[in-house]
Write a protein that holds these residues in place. Structure first.
Motif, PDB file in Angstrom:
ATOM      1  N   LYS A  79       2.684   9.889 -12.142  1.00  0.00           N
ATOM      2  CA  LYS A  79       2.045   8.600 -11.878  1.00  0.00           C
ATOM      3  C   LYS A  79       1.737   7.865 -13.172  1.00  0.00           C
ATOM      4  O   LYS A  79       1.821   6.626 -13.234  1.00  0.00           O
ATOM      5  CB  LYS A  79       0.765   8.802 -11.073  1.00  0.00           C
ATOM      6  CG  LYS A  79       1.005   9.108  -9.601  1.00  0.00           C
ATOM      7  CD  LYS A  79      -0.295   9.138  -8.827  1.00  0.00           C
ATOM      8  CE  LYS A  79      -0.044   9.360  -7.338  1.00  0.00           C
ATOM      9  NZ  LYS A  79      -1.308   9.392  -6.550  1.00  0.00           N
TER      10      LYS A  79
ATOM     11  N   VAL B 230       4.836   6.258 -14.151  1.00  0.00           N
ATOM     12  CA  VAL B 230       5.025   5.097 -13.281  1.00  0.00           C
ATOM     13  C   VAL B 230       4.250   3.905 -13.809  1.00  0.00           C
ATOM     14  O   VAL B 230       4.766   2.789 -13.930  1.00  0.00           O
ATOM     15  CB  VAL B 230       4.601   5.422 -11.833  1.00  0.00           C
ATOM     16  CG1 VAL B 230       4.410   4.151 -11.024  1.00  0.00           C
ATOM     17  CG2 VAL B 230       5.642   6.297 -11.159  1.00  0.00           C
TER      18      VAL B 230
ATOM     19  N   THR C 269      11.941   3.395 -11.726  1.00  0.00           N
ATOM     20  CA  THR C 269      12.663   3.857 -10.536  1.00  0.00           C
ATOM     21  C   THR C 269      12.647   5.378 -10.431  1.00  0.00           C
ATOM     22  O   THR C 269      12.306   5.955  -9.385  1.00  0.00           O
ATOM     23  CB  THR C 269      14.114   3.361 -10.585  1.00  0.00           C
ATOM     24  OG1 THR C 269      14.129   1.936 -10.697  1.00  0.00           O
ATOM     25  CG2 THR C 269      14.874   3.780  -9.344  1.00  0.00           C
TER      26      THR C 269
ATOM     27  N   SER D  13       9.050   6.683  -9.881  1.00  0.00           N
ATOM     28  CA  SER D  13       8.563   6.436  -8.528  1.00  0.00           C
ATOM     29  C   SER D  13       9.176   7.420  -7.541  1.00  0.00           C
ATOM     30  O   SER D  13       8.492   7.936  -6.639  1.00  0.00           O
ATOM     31  CB  SER D  13       8.885   5.002  -8.103  1.00  0.00           C
ATOM     32  OG  SER D  13       8.237   4.071  -8.934  1.00  0.00           O
TER      33      SER D  13
ATOM     34  N   TRP E 276       6.185   4.742  -1.373  1.00  0.00           N
ATOM     35  CA  TRP E 276       6.940   5.133  -2.565  1.00  0.00           C
ATOM     36  C   TRP E 276       8.435   4.895  -2.393  1.00  0.00           C
ATOM     37  O   TRP E 276       9.134   4.637  -3.383  1.00  0.00           O
ATOM     38  CB  TRP E 276       6.657   6.599  -2.902  1.00  0.00           C
ATOM     39  CG  TRP E 276       5.285   6.758  -3.449  1.00  0.00           C
ATOM     40  CD1 TRP E 276       4.205   7.327  -2.847  1.00  0.00           C
ATOM     41  CD2 TRP E 276       4.819   6.278  -4.721  1.00  0.00           C
ATOM     42  NE1 TRP E 276       3.101   7.248  -3.649  1.00  0.00           N
ATOM     43  CE2 TRP E 276       3.444   6.616  -4.810  1.00  0.00           C
ATOM     44  CE3 TRP E 276       5.424   5.621  -5.778  1.00  0.00           C
ATOM     45  CZ2 TRP E 276       2.670   6.300  -5.925  1.00  0.00           C
ATOM     46  CZ3 TRP E 276       4.662   5.302  -6.895  1.00  0.00           C
ATOM     47  CH2 TRP E 276       3.302   5.634  -6.967  1.00  0.00           C
TER      48      TRP E 276
ATOM     49  N   THR F  52       8.754   1.199  -3.168  1.00  0.00           N
ATOM     50  CA  THR F  52       8.572   0.994  -4.603  1.00  0.00           C
ATOM     51  C   THR F  52       9.816   1.406  -5.376  1.00  0.00           C
ATOM     52  O   THR F  52      10.250   0.704  -6.307  1.00  0.00           O
ATOM     53  CB  THR F  52       7.352   1.796  -5.091  1.00  0.00           C
ATOM     54  OG1 THR F  52       6.189   1.380  -4.369  1.00  0.00           O
ATOM     55  CG2 THR F  52       7.125   1.582  -6.569  1.00  0.00           C
ATOM     56  N   THR F  53      10.391   2.536  -5.008  1.00  0.00           N
ATOM     57  CA  THR F  53      11.584   3.020  -5.711  1.00  0.00           C
ATOM     58  C   THR F  53      12.763   2.071  -5.526  1.00  0.00           C
ATOM     59  O   THR F  53      13.482   1.752  -6.487  1.00  0.00           O
ATOM     60  CB  THR F  53      11.951   4.422  -5.205  1.00  0.00           C
ATOM     61  OG1 THR F  53      10.834   5.297  -5.375  1.00  0.00           O
ATOM     62  CG2 THR F  53      13.143   4.974  -5.962  1.00  0.00           C
TER      63      THR F  53
ATOM     64  N   MET G  34       2.188   0.402  -4.372  1.00  0.00           N
ATOM     65  CA  MET G  34       1.541   1.591  -4.934  1.00  0.00           C
ATOM     66  C   MET G  34       0.069   1.330  -5.229  1.00  0.00           C
ATOM     67  O   MET G  34      -0.752   2.251  -5.221  1.00  0.00           O
ATOM     68  CB  MET G  34       2.262   2.049  -6.200  1.00  0.00           C
ATOM     69  CG  MET G  34       2.156   1.134  -7.382  1.00  0.00           C
ATOM     70  SD  MET G  34       2.970   1.857  -8.819  1.00  0.00           S
ATOM     71  CE  MET G  34       2.503   0.695 -10.105  1.00  0.00           C
TER      72      MET G  34
END
Length: 656
Positions: free
Chosen positions: A52, A55, A95, A98, A137, A140-141, A174
């Motif tokens: 994290k 990230v 990327t 995540s 997630w 987000t990715t 996130m």
């Protein structure tokens, strides 16, 4: 160490400081200790917060590089392309990080047995597509991967702007997960975290991008770029500080709780942020522009120090995400209102509560605060150079933003989830009353006059406003008929589709609703009054006809709402468990009356304004016609006199 070595070491210093701080805070706060039951193992306990952290850092680089490119760099040159490359690299790391966090979160939540068989794959797939945490997630990715490709491929202003908006949007899912699970569902916490993450990304990522771009920036450009970054960093610092304070209030309720491990980590993060703010304000004010020789070494040394403290703050934030706060929420809500809204049912709406009930929405509090600050700053700049700006415009603008704050953070916001009538009142004020005060403030005209014009090929506030005003999209939505269609059409579509239901269940939907109705009302009033510059201006007769049609359709909407026998979103308003006030159906009838009565008053005021503008326009045209006639008569008289003079001269020459 020379400046070049310091620039190269900056990102390394950031990463090392962040990792060491995160490890120390995890050990001190106990977030990485084995669980009594269902322990996922040390790899997950330590690996998840570190992933994290990666990230957060990579997302910051992605967003900060894009924002800096749009505001401080020149498109088509190495500096702009370099910033987009930095953003692409940050997005690529974002990327991978995540995806790693999504996988580790699955292991942490369900503690499955690792295997290469189809059962494990189906469990992971179900987690990523059916469970909200997994979908977060996954989204987000995917968004980070799209930004990676776009930032690498695009090189134009407009494409970079759209990519930046997507990059910022990718941070929101996130941020909804919060620092500790039970608090994450609260609307105020979600908004505070979203603003905190985005502002911190602009601040941190912009500084990393500066360090990376220094070799390709011409010697004469570094001072201007640093000054513009400092403006972004100052705004970001204010947002980070206030949003962080609001977030802390949701987890720490007393001074003695600062002595807990969670409180100690919060104090460490606050100390790092305060030190960075003081350091940045000092050295940028003294050293910007002096970027060669010894001052350059001092400057880049201080930037390296700032990056180190940013790493400390980032590491502390990553540890806080896994550390239990001293204030904990009850995992299972006990009342219908708590189940639906995650908040207890407020007391009855009395006269006193109209002045004492508050539920602050940080997004619109910042919008109102910054709107007033920058508007007043623009007026002061005009007055200092000798230009005049009408006082009534300033007063109306401030009143409009204060009403926006009251609607989005006062009793209307505190009760709109429980009373349909309060929801409708807020809607009417957002779309009709507030724009009627904001539009006469002429913010676009003020900005174009007050913001300095750039002549170095970059785009500042003035250039982006000019681009927005003259864009093809603006030419469409600012046509009076289109603006009127959006204004009245969205009213019917919103309440008679699932959009209304979405805004009740999802706080992001609620924020979209506020923005949509505020902007649609602003466009409608602006296109009819024509106060700010517009691509097209409808004749006054057409404006009045448009207003009459809109007023009729709006009144019909209110009457239709009052005559409706069924309850709108019954599983929400009908299941709230409210024992005070009118029944849900009676309250809906009151809401229809609000739409029919209160909603028509601003429309009538707008019609009066347009009529006055029309009469004044006729008077001006008559005065111009009179002046033209006077000039014509004078010219004809002069020509007649000249002709008589020529005749007299000929007669005198002939001896008559």
């Amino acid at each position: 160490m020379n400046p070049r070595a310091l620039r190269a070491a900056g990102p390394v210093i950031l990463l090392v400081a962040a990792v060491l701080t995160a490890l120390a805070a995890l050990a001190y706060g106990g977030a990485a200790e084995p669980l009594a039951t269902g322990d996922p193992g040390p790899f997950v306990r330590w690996g998840l917060p570190l992933a994290k952290l990666l990230v957060n850092l990579s997302a910051a680089v992605m967003v900060g590089a894009l924002v800096l490119a749009l505001y401080a760099l020149r498109a088509g040159e190495r500096e702009f392309d370099g910033a987009l490359d930095v953003a692409s690299i940050g997005a690529a790391v974002f990327t991978v990080a995540s995806g790693t966090v999504g996988f580790l979160t699955f292991l942490d939540s369900f503690n499955p047995k690792l295997s290469a068989g189809p059962e494990f794959g189906s469990q992971l797939g179900a987690f990523l597509t059916e469970v909200e945490l997994g979908r977060t997630w996954l989204i987000t990715t995917i968004a980070a991967a799209v930004v990676t490709v776009l930032a690498f491929a695009i090189r134009s202003w407009t494409a970079a702007l759209l990519t930046t908006l997507l990059a910022i949007a990718s941070l929101v899912p996130m941020a909804t997960q919060g620092h500790s699970g039970d608090l994450a569902s609260h609307d105020a916490t979600v908004m505070a975290l979203s603003l905190h993450v985005i502002a911190a990304g602009v601040w941190l990522g912009g500084l990393v991008t500066l360090a990376a771009l220094r070799p390709v920036l011409p010697a004469g450009r570094i001072g201007a770029v640093l000054a513009r970054y400092s403006t972004l960093a100052l705004v970001a610092f204010v947002v980070v500080a206030l949003s962080g304070f609001a977030r802390t209030l949701s987890s720490i309720g007393a001074w003695d709780q600062l002595a807990t491990p969670y409180g100690a980590i919060v104090c460490l993060k606050v100390a790092a942020l305060v030190f960075m703010g003081v350091l940045a304000s000092w050295y940028r004010g003294r050293l910007i522009g002096r970027t060669s020789g010894e001052p350059a070494r001092v400057f880049w040394t201080l930037i390296a120090v700032e990056l180190a403290f940013m790493g400390v703050a980032s590491g502390a934030a990553a540890a806080l995400a896994r550390t239990s706060p001293p204030l904990t929420e009850t995992p299972y809500s006990s009342t219908p209102a708590e189940i639906l809204t995650d908040e207890p049912l407020p007391p009855a709406l009395t006269v006193e509560r109209w002045f004492t009930a508050w539920d602050v929405d940080l997004l619109w509090a910042f919008a109102a605060g910054f709107g007033i600050f920058f508007y007043v700053a623009g007026v002061i700049r005009l007055r200092r150079r000798g230009d005049r700006w009408p006082l009534y415009r300033t007063v109306l603008w401030i009143l409009g933003l204060l009403m926006l704050f009251w609607v989005t953070s006062g009793p209307v916001n505190a009760y709109q989830d429980y009373l349909f009538s309060m929801h409708m009142l807020g809607h009417m004020l957002l779309t009709m009353a507030i724009p009627l005060m904001l539009v006469p403030g002429a913010p676009i005209t003020l900005a174009l006059r007050a913001v300095e014009k750039r002549d170095d090929g970059t785009r500042g506030g003035r250039e982006w406003i000019m681009w927005a005003v003259h864009s093809p999209f603006a030419r469409v939505v600012t046509h009076p008929l289109v603006a009127a269609g959006i204004f009245i059409g969205s009213l019917w579509i919103f309440y008679y589709t699932d959009l209304f239901r979405w805004t009740l269940y999802d706080h992001l939907g609620h924020e979209w609703m506020v923005a949509h109705f505020l902007i649609s009302g602003f466009l409608f009033v602006m296109t009819l009054t024509g106060i700010d510059p517009l691509p097209y201006r409808m004749p006054y007769a057409g404006r009045l006809v448009t207003l009459i049609v809109v007023m009729a359709m709006h009144a019909f909407f209110g009457v239709a709402m009052m005559m409706q026998t069924g309850l709108m979103v019954p599983e929400w308003f009908g299941a709230m468990g409210r024992t005070w006030g009118p029944t849900p159906l009676e309250d809906q009838y009151i809401g229809g009356g609000v739409a029919w009565s209160i909603g028509e008053i601003p429309t009538l005021i707008t019609a009066i304004i347009v009529a006055i503008q029309w009469s004044r326009s006729d008077e001006r045209q008559q005065r111009r016609a009179d002046r033209h006639a006077d000039r014509t008569e004078d010219a004809e008289l002069d020509a007649y006199n000249a002709r008589l003079a020529r005749i007299a001269e000929r007669d005198a020459a002939a001896g008559r």
